[in-house]
Design an enzyme around this catalytic site. Structure first.
Site, PDB file in Angstrom:
ATOM      1  N   LYS A 130       4.061  -8.966   4.733  1.00 26.28           N
ATOM      2  CA  LYS A 130       3.162  -8.699   3.602  1.00 26.28           C
ATOM      3  C   LYS A 130       3.987  -8.155   2.465  1.00 26.28           C
ATOM      4  O   LYS A 130       4.894  -7.348   2.687  1.00 26.28           O
ATOM      5  CB  LYS A 130       2.135  -7.634   3.992  1.00 26.28           C
ATOM      6  CG  LYS A 130       1.040  -8.150   4.852  1.00 26.28           C
ATOM      7  CD  LYS A 130      -0.262  -7.414   4.542  1.00 26.28           C
ATOM      8  CE  LYS A 130      -1.310  -7.740   5.582  1.00 26.28           C
ATOM      9  NZ  LYS A 130      -1.704  -6.596   6.366  1.00 26.28           N
ATOM     10  N   HIS A 133       2.756  -3.729  -1.860  1.00 25.66           N
ATOM     11  CA  HIS A 133       1.875  -3.665  -3.027  1.00 25.66           C
ATOM     12  C   HIS A 133       1.500  -2.232  -3.375  1.00 25.66           C
ATOM     13  O   HIS A 133       1.899  -1.286  -2.695  1.00 25.66           O
ATOM     14  CB  HIS A 133       0.645  -4.562  -2.850  1.00 25.66           C
ATOM     15  CG  HIS A 133      -0.240  -4.136  -1.728  1.00 25.66           C
ATOM     16  ND1 HIS A 133      -1.210  -3.207  -1.885  1.00 25.66           N
ATOM     17  CD2 HIS A 133      -0.261  -4.509  -0.436  1.00 25.66           C
ATOM     18  CE1 HIS A 133      -1.825  -3.011  -0.728  1.00 25.66           C
ATOM     19  NE2 HIS A 133      -1.257  -3.786   0.161  1.00 25.66           N
ATOM     20  N   HIS A 136       0.677   0.766  -1.148  1.00 27.12           N
ATOM     21  CA  HIS A 136       1.685   1.527  -0.407  1.00 27.12           C
ATOM     22  C   HIS A 136       2.524   2.423  -1.314  1.00 27.12           C
ATOM     23  O   HIS A 136       3.509   3.004  -0.880  1.00 27.12           O
ATOM     24  CB  HIS A 136       2.594   0.590   0.389  1.00 27.12           C
ATOM     25  CG  HIS A 136       2.045   0.242   1.742  1.00 27.12           C
ATOM     26  ND1 HIS A 136       1.109  -0.739   1.911  1.00 27.12           N
ATOM     27  CD2 HIS A 136       2.260   0.765   2.968  1.00 27.12           C
ATOM     28  CE1 HIS A 136       0.792  -0.810   3.198  1.00 27.12           C
ATOM     29  NE2 HIS A 136       1.475   0.093   3.858  1.00 27.12           N
TER      30      HIS A 136
END
Ligand code: ARG
Length: 569
Positions: A130, A133, A136
Site C-alpha cells: 500500500k 498515505h 500514516h
C-alpha cells in the site's frame, strides 16, 4: 537549575523549619502550580495537601510558611487563600535562568532520569503493497517525536515498525500478479501498480469467484514457505519499504526494527499453548477466543475456525517477544484511535495471562483523523493523499513563499525543504493527539500564525541579532531584563524542561510544540519592545544572552519534534 526546582527547594526548607514534625511531601516540584495570571506570582504552592496531615487550614499554613521564605531569588512570597505565591527577584532570576540554559549546551531540559530504562515505540507500522498515505502521517511523526523526547530524558528508545506484512490479501495480490502483472510493470509502476492489481482482483472476483480460491491457495503457499510465493511476496515487500524509506529519509526518521506481523508467524504457537494451559481459550462456533465479559468487552478472537491466526494473535506474540527481547519499562503503540478496542483487548488478555505489566507499562497512544483542505480522506472512495506527494508539494509551496518573503536568501532550495517539511510536521504536532487534524496549506505555511515557519523565522531572527551583536564584549547587566517582556520570556525558558517531561509523561509531543511557539511569541514581543543593541554594551550583552538562550531552546524544541532550523529565512 530550573526555577521550579529552586522554589521547590525553598518550600521544602520552609516546611522543615516551620513544621519539624511534618512529613515533607515527596514531590513538591510537581505540586507547584503556575498562576493563571502573572500578577499573582510566578509560581504558587498549594497548601491543601499539607492541611490534612497538619490539621491546620491551608491559609494558615501558607502564612506560616511565608515567614520562612528568605532567598535572593525571591523578591516576594505572598499568601493568597491556601496558596503561597512566589515572585522572583528579576535580576537574580534572569542571571540564574540564563546561566542554566546557556550552560546546557543546546540541550536545556535534557536529563538522564530515564537511564537504564527502555521504551519500545511501535509507530508508523505501514502495510505492505500500500502506498504511504496521509493516514500514516500522524503515527509516523508522533512516534518519532516521542522517541526523541524519551531519548532526551535519558531513556533507551527502541523504534519499531510493526509491518503489516501478513494476511490473506497478499495471496490475492499474488493471484492478481500472476494473471495480469509482470516484473516489468511492477518495476515501473511501483507500489501504485500493486494497489491497482489488488483493486482489479476485487473487480474481477465479482464475476469470477474462483479467483478467491486462487487467492487463498497462494496465501497458503506463503504460509507453507513455497519458494515462488515467497519470492513474489518479498519483492512486494522490498518495493514498499524502498518507497517508505524515501519518506523516512525526508522526515529524518529511522527504525531499530522492522519486525512486523510476518516475523511473529512462527512465534504464536507457544502463546496459544500458554493461553490454553492457563485455561483462557474457549471454543466459540469452532473458533477459539478469550472471553472478556468481565472486562465488558467482546471476546478476543485468537484462532479462526480454519485454524488461521489473527492480527490480535500476532500482537500477543509481539508483546511477549518485546518484553523478553527489550525488557521494556514502557511499550507504546502509536496507532489510530479506531484500534482502541483492539488494544484494550490485547492488554486485557495479557493481564489475564498474569502479566501485570500489560496494565502498567503498555499504552495505546491514540490519535485522531486527518482531513485535507476540508475533505475527509478515504481509500475506498479513492480520495487519498500520498505522503510523498504531500511532502513534495510542501517544499514547492514553501519555495514560493520564500520567493515572495525573502527573495535574497541563499540556498533557497534547502531552506524550502526545511520550511516545507517543518510546516507539515509542526501542524501535525500542534494539537493534542486525539484532536482531528484538518490540513490546510495556507494555515500550515503562514509566517504569522502559530506555525512552523513562524517559529523557524524567530530562530533565524535570533541568529541575525546575534550576528549583529557579535562585537559586544562586556559583563551583562541584568537590569536590562527587568521588564515584563523579558520576564515572561525567561519564565517560559525556565519552564521548558517541565514541558519536555510533561510531553513524555503524557506521550503528547504537542506540549513541546506549544512551548517553543510560546517562546517564539514572547521573544518577538521582547524584540519589538526593546532595542537589543541599544544603550551600554553591558545592557546589550544581557539582551544578547537572552536572545542566545531563546535561540538554543527553540532549536532544541524543534529538533525534538523533528523540525529543522534554517539559519536564515
Ligand atoms: N499496520 C497497522 C495499520 O496500519 C498498524 C499496526 C500497529 N501496530 C501493532 N502492533 N498492531 O493499521
Amino acid at each position: 537549575m530550573d526555577a521550579r526546582e529552586i522554589i521547590a527547594g525553598l518550600v521544602e526548607d520552609a516546611i522543615r523549619q516551620a513544621f519539624p514534625q511534618a512529613q515533607v511531601p515527596g514531590d513538591i516540584a510537581g505540586l507547584l502550580e503556575i498562576p493563571p495570571d502573572s500578577a499573582m506570582g510566578d509560581y504558587a504552592f498549594p497548601c491543601f495537601r499539607l492541611s490534612k496531615a497538619l490539621r491546620m487550614g491551608p491559609p494558615q499554613i501558607a502564612d506560616t510558611l511565608q515567614k520562612h521564605i528568605n532567598a535572593p531569588q525571591v523578591a516576594e512570597a505572598r499568601t493568597q487563600g491556601g496558596y503561597l505565591n512566589f515572585f522572583f527577584n528579576r535580576t537574580a532570576f534572569a542571571s540564574q535562568v540564563l546561566a542554566s540554559v546557556l550552560s546546557a549546551d543546546g540541550r536545556w531540559g535534557a536529563s538522564d532520569e530515564g537511564k537504564g530504562k527502555t521504551v519500545c515505540i511501535d509507530f508508523s507500522s505501514i502495510n505492505i503493497a500500500k502506498r504511504f498515505h496521509i493516514g500514516h502521517l500522524s503515527t509516523t511523526v508522533i512516534g518519532a517525536a516521542l522517541a526523541r523526547i524519551y531519548s532526551y530524558l535519558g531513556w533507551n528508545a527502541v523504534r519499531i515498525n510493526h509491518l503489516g506484512d501478513w494476511g490473506t490479501q497478499f495471496g490475492k495480490m499474488i493471484a492478481a500478479y500472476k494473471h495480469w502483472g509482470n516484473e516489468e510493470m511492477v518495476k515501473t509502476g511501483g507500489v501504485q501498480a500493486l494497489s491497482d492489481l489488488y483493486v482489479r482482483f476485487h473487480q474481477e472476483a465479482e464475476t469470477n469467484p474462483a479467483l478467491e480460491d486462487e487467492g487463498r491457495a497462494w496465501f497458503k503457499k506463503i504460509e507453507d514457505g513455497d519458494e515462488e510465493a515467497l519470492g513474489i511476496f518479498n519483492t512486494f515487500k522490498e518495493m514498499t519499504l524502498k518507497d517508505a524509506k524515501k519518506v523516512y529519509d525526508v522526515l529524518n526518521i529511522d527504525f531499530d526494527s522492522y519486525d512486523g506481523e510476518a516475523f511473529f508467524n512462527d512465534k504464536m504457537e507457544p502463546v496459544i499453548q500458554e493461553l490454553r494451559d492457563k485455561g483462557l481459550l474457549e471454543e466459540s462456533d469452532g473458533a477459539w477466543v478469550v472471553d472478556l465479559e468481565e472486562e465488558k468487552m467482546p471476546p478476543c478472537l485468537i484462532l479462526k475456525s480454519d485454524g488461521a491466526t489473527l492480527y490480535a494473535t500476532r500482537d500477543l506474540a509481539a508483546a511477549l517477544y518485546r518484553k523478553k527481547t527489550y525488557d521494556f519499562s514502557k511499550c507504546l503503540y502509536v496507532v489510530a484511535y479506531q484500534q482502541d478496542l483492539h488494544f484494550r483487548q490485547l492488554f486485557a488478555v495479557l493481564e489475564k495471562m498474569g502479566y501485570a505489566w500489560a496494565r502498567d507499562e503498555m499504552e495505546h497512544v491514540a490519535f485522531g483523523m486527518v482531513s485535507y483542505e476540508g475533505e475527509a480522506l478515504s481509500t475506498r472512495k479513492g480520495n487519498v493523499i500520498h505522503l510523498d506527494d504531500l511532502l513534495t508539494k510542501a517544499v514547492e509551496k514553501a519555495y514560493q513563499v520564500l520567493e515572495e518573503k525573502s527573495p535574497g536568501i541563499q540556498d533557497k532550495q534547502t531552506v524550502a525543504r526545511q520550511v516545507g517539511i517543518g510546516a507539515v510536521i509542526f501542524t501535525t504536532l500542534f494539537n493534542n493527539r486525539i484532536k482531528d487534524i484538518d490540513f490546510w496549506w495556507d494555515r500550515a505555511l503562514n509566517f504569522d500564525g502559530e506555525t512552523g515557519p513562524y517559529v523557524q523565522y524567530t530562530y533565524a531572527r535570533c541568529m541575525s541579532v546575534l550576528k549583529k551583536g557579535a562585537h559586544v564584549d562586556a559583563q551583562p547587566d541584568y537590569n536590562a531584563l527587568n521588564n515584563e517582556e523579558a520576564r515572561q520570556l525567561l519564565l517560559l525558558l525556565s519552564r521548558f524542561p517541565d514541558s519536555v517531561k510533561e510531553a513524555m509523561n503524557r506521550n503528547e509531543p504537542y506540549v513541546v510544540t506549544r512551548a517553543v511557539t510560546e517562546i517564539a511569541k514572547a521573544y518577538n514581543k521582547f524584540y519589538y519592545e526593546h532595542r537589543i543593541l541599544a544603550d551600554e554594551d553591558s545592557s546589550a550583552k544581557a539582551r544578547l544572552m537572552l536572545t542566545d538562550a531563546t535561540r538554543q531552546v527553540i532549536r532544541a524544541g524543534l529538533a525534538l519534534i523533528g523540525v529543522e532550523t534554517p539559519e536564515k529565512m
